[in-house]
Design a protein around this motif. Sequence first.
Motif, PDB file in Angstrom:
ATOM      1  N   THR A   1       0.828  -1.210   0.000  1.00  0.00           N
ATOM      2  CA  THR A   1       0.000   0.000   0.000  1.00  0.00           C
ATOM      3  C   THR A   1       0.859   1.255   0.000  1.00  0.00           C
ATOM      4  OG1 THR A   1      -1.782  -1.139   1.189  1.00  0.00           O
ATOM      5  CG2 THR A   1      -1.789   1.264   1.242  1.00  0.00           C
TER       6      THR A   1
ATOM      7  N   ASP B   1     -11.260  -2.051   5.455  1.00  0.00           N
ATOM      8  CA  ASP B   1     -10.027  -2.412   6.146  1.00  0.00           C
ATOM      9  C   ASP B   1     -10.281  -2.665   7.624  1.00  0.00           C
ATOM     10  OD1 ASP B   1      -8.764  -2.136   3.777  1.00  0.00           O
ATOM     11  OD2 ASP B   1      -7.560  -0.397   4.300  1.00  0.00           O
TER      12      ASP B   1
ATOM     13  N   GLY C   1      -6.533 -10.989   2.364  1.00  0.00           N
ATOM     14  CA  GLY C   1      -7.210 -10.236   1.308  1.00  0.00           C
ATOM     15  C   GLY C   1      -6.696  -8.812   1.190  1.00  0.00           C
ATOM     16  N   ILE C   2      -6.389  -8.167   2.328  1.00  0.00           N
ATOM     17  CA  ILE C   2      -5.816  -6.815   2.289  1.00  0.00           C
ATOM     18  C   ILE C   2      -4.485  -6.838   1.554  1.00  0.00           C
ATOM     19  CG2 ILE C   2      -4.901  -4.939   3.710  1.00  0.00           C
ATOM     20  CD1 ILE C   2      -6.871  -5.620   5.857  1.00  0.00           C
TER      21      ILE C   2
ATOM     22  N   TYR D   1      -3.404  -9.062  -0.807  1.00  0.00           N
ATOM     23  CA  TYR D   1      -3.583  -9.290  -2.245  1.00  0.00           C
ATOM     24  C   TYR D   1      -4.070  -8.020  -2.950  1.00  0.00           C
ATOM     25  CZ  TYR D   1      -3.102 -14.288  -1.252  1.00  0.00           C
ATOM     26  OH  TYR D   1      -2.631 -15.509  -0.854  1.00  0.00           O
ATOM     27  N   ARG D   2      -5.029  -7.337  -2.322  1.00  0.00           N
ATOM     28  CA  ARG D   2      -5.533  -6.094  -2.921  1.00  0.00           C
ATOM     29  C   ARG D   2      -4.425  -5.052  -3.046  1.00  0.00           C
ATOM     30  NH1 ARG D   2      -8.757  -2.603   1.058  1.00  0.00           N
ATOM     31  NH2 ARG D   2      -6.589  -2.274   1.627  1.00  0.00           N
TER      32      ARG D   2
ATOM     33  N   ILE E   1      -1.915  -5.916  -5.937  1.00  0.00           N
ATOM     34  CA  ILE E   1      -2.480  -5.649  -7.271  1.00  0.00           C
ATOM     35  C   ILE E   1      -2.487  -4.159  -7.565  1.00  0.00           C
ATOM     36  CG2 ILE E   1      -4.561  -5.817  -8.676  1.00  0.00           C
ATOM     37  CD1 ILE E   1      -5.204  -8.429  -7.189  1.00  0.00           C
ATOM     38  N   LEU E   2      -2.892  -3.357  -6.583  1.00  0.00           N
ATOM     39  CA  LEU E   2      -2.937  -1.901  -6.786  1.00  0.00           C
ATOM     40  C   LEU E   2      -1.535  -1.327  -6.977  1.00  0.00           C
ATOM     41  CD1 LEU E   2      -5.668  -0.880  -4.194  1.00  0.00           C
ATOM     42  CD2 LEU E   2      -5.832  -0.744  -6.685  1.00  0.00           C
TER      43      LEU E   2
ATOM     44  N   ARG F   1      -9.282   1.111  -6.517  1.00  0.00           N
ATOM     45  CA  ARG F   1      -9.259   0.600  -5.145  1.00  0.00           C
ATOM     46  C   ARG F   1     -10.668   0.510  -4.565  1.00  0.00           C
ATOM     47  NH1 ARG F   1      -6.227   3.271   0.149  1.00  0.00           N
ATOM     48  NH2 ARG F   1      -6.733   1.575   1.575  1.00  0.00           N
TER      49      ARG F   1
ATOM     50  N   PHE G   1     -12.270  -2.611  -5.955  1.00  0.00           N
ATOM     51  CA  PHE G   1     -11.720  -3.794  -5.283  1.00  0.00           C
ATOM     52  C   PHE G   1     -12.319  -3.960  -3.891  1.00  0.00           C
ATOM     53  CE2 PHE G   1      -7.410  -4.757  -7.479  1.00  0.00           C
ATOM     54  CZ  PHE G   1      -8.056  -4.815  -8.692  1.00  0.00           C
ATOM     55  N   ASN G   2     -12.457  -2.848  -3.181  1.00  0.00           N
ATOM     56  CA  ASN G   2     -12.998  -2.903  -1.817  1.00  0.00           C
ATOM     57  C   ASN G   2     -14.417  -3.458  -1.794  1.00  0.00           C
ATOM     58  OD1 ASN G   2     -10.752  -2.009  -0.456  1.00  0.00           O
ATOM     59  ND2 ASN G   2     -11.377   0.128  -0.436  1.00  0.00           N
TER      60      ASN G   2
ATOM     61  N   PHE H   1     -14.215  -7.144  -2.166  1.00  0.00           N
ATOM     62  CA  PHE H   1     -13.613  -7.682  -0.954  1.00  0.00           C
ATOM     63  C   PHE H   1     -14.651  -7.754   0.166  1.00  0.00           C
ATOM     64  CE2 PHE H   1      -9.975  -6.955   2.330  1.00  0.00           C
ATOM     65  CZ  PHE H   1     -10.029  -8.293   2.691  1.00  0.00           C
TER      66      PHE H   1
END
Length: 526
Positions: free
Chosen positions: A227, A348, A359-360, A362-363, A366-367, A398, A401-402, A405
């Motif tokens: 991040t 989050d 999962g946080i 992986y996201r 990718i970002l 993002r 994606f959220n 998620f």
Amino acid sequence: MVQFERSDENVGGRVLQGAMFLAGARLIVRFISVINLAVLGRLLTETDYGIAALALVPIALLQVFSDVRITSALIALDDIDERHISTAFTIQVLRGIIIAAMLFFAADPIADYFNAPALRDVCRWLSVVLIFDGLKNPAFFLYQRNVDFSKEFWRVTVAQIVAGIFTVSAAFILESYWAIVIGMIASRSVESVLTWWRVPIRPWFSLSEWRIFFSYGSWLTFAGMATQLQESAGSILFGRYLGTDPVGSYTMGKEVSDLALAEITAPLRQTLFPGFGAVKNDRERLIRSVKTAMGTLFGISLPLGVGLALFAPEALMVLVGEKWLDDAYIVQVLAPVGALTMSIAVVDSLAMALQKLRGIFYRAVILAVISWPLIYYAMLEQGLLGGVLAVGVVRLIRVIFNMFFLRGMIGMSILTMLATAFRPAVATSVMAAALFLLPRTYDPATLGSALTLLWTLPYVALGIIIYTIVTSVLWRMAGRPQDGLEANILHYGGGLLQKLRANILLYGGGVLQTVRQKLRRKRQDD
């Protein structure tokens, strides 16, 4: 006394009370920040801001690369004792010393990379900040475990007052980026000292429970790394290929955008993690809490972000002066996108409460992979404007994606998530259309800060009135649902007014009774 036990009684009320404490702190902090911003924006240049911003990039990277999420673990773990507190303290101290040394010795290559010799001394002095961060008492944050943020209110408030005094004084005396450095050192040192004040637990050096912290924080640490790489992409690329001045402009635009968005919604967002943690075993209450949080955040952030974009030149003129007006497009891009990002920030907090940390990660990866090439090529094609637009696109990705998620964690449908934003989105659209079509007969560049503020206030008041009326009508038409900002204002706001009225009657009646008794005695004496 610090309470280790977590209570699930009246979580909503305690979350709101915590948010109110933090809102009070944020109000004071924002007032000080506005003063700082107004002073620094007029006394410092884009180069000064650029140097300070570039110095913060390696600090943020070092901190996140070594972060094992001490505070998050203490809040999330079900059973803790003083051994956990001492272990947390020891990890913090070692981490602070190590990364401070790394920043100190990396000052030369950092300055060479950005072709900014001034960064050498700035990085070396700011390494002190990392040591102060490591000396905080972890036991202080146990209050947050039970959704008690009163101590955090005083810590943040006092630290920011001290930092504001040092920053403004240094800005007037030095008129350089050193004012920002001095203010940061003052703020972090006071914050660290206050974590020990009136906290009964005194941790000592121990690593007996280190496995718990490293196992909990590993995924969050990796996610934080990715991040931070994504968030720092703009500053690093702009600093490397465009120079310190564009970084200064970008930083100022972000600060003005975040002034209303991040800070006003921060109190509620900060209480979400412990709040979700308290009801995580009751699925129905958890889903209801998530919907309410999303609806409330949408209701606050959407009108703020869009309104700030509509009045970006006015905001820059009032806050930091005429020389920053050319950067209005940065605020116009980042503010509305930031509104959407704030609104989905519950994801989050929920993931940490449910310990869905992978999962946080992986996201974030990718970002990070998407952001660097996207910002780089957009910057090469369109300069700073292209880079800023790319930053906005990454933030929108993002948000998407959220949403997926969140659906995976608790089964909430995308349509339900969008429904929580329906009333705020419609009301914001009506407000924006009215303000956009309303002619403006003034030019901020020619009026100056004070007159621009006076001319803008009626428009802001009109926007608030339009948004409130439309939101109220839509809420009543929808059958007065309880999962949004409107219900929270009526429920908790009404309760607060009743308490205020009761206190006024109680203490006011006591004062009147005392006065009557004194008058009666005086007549008897006469």
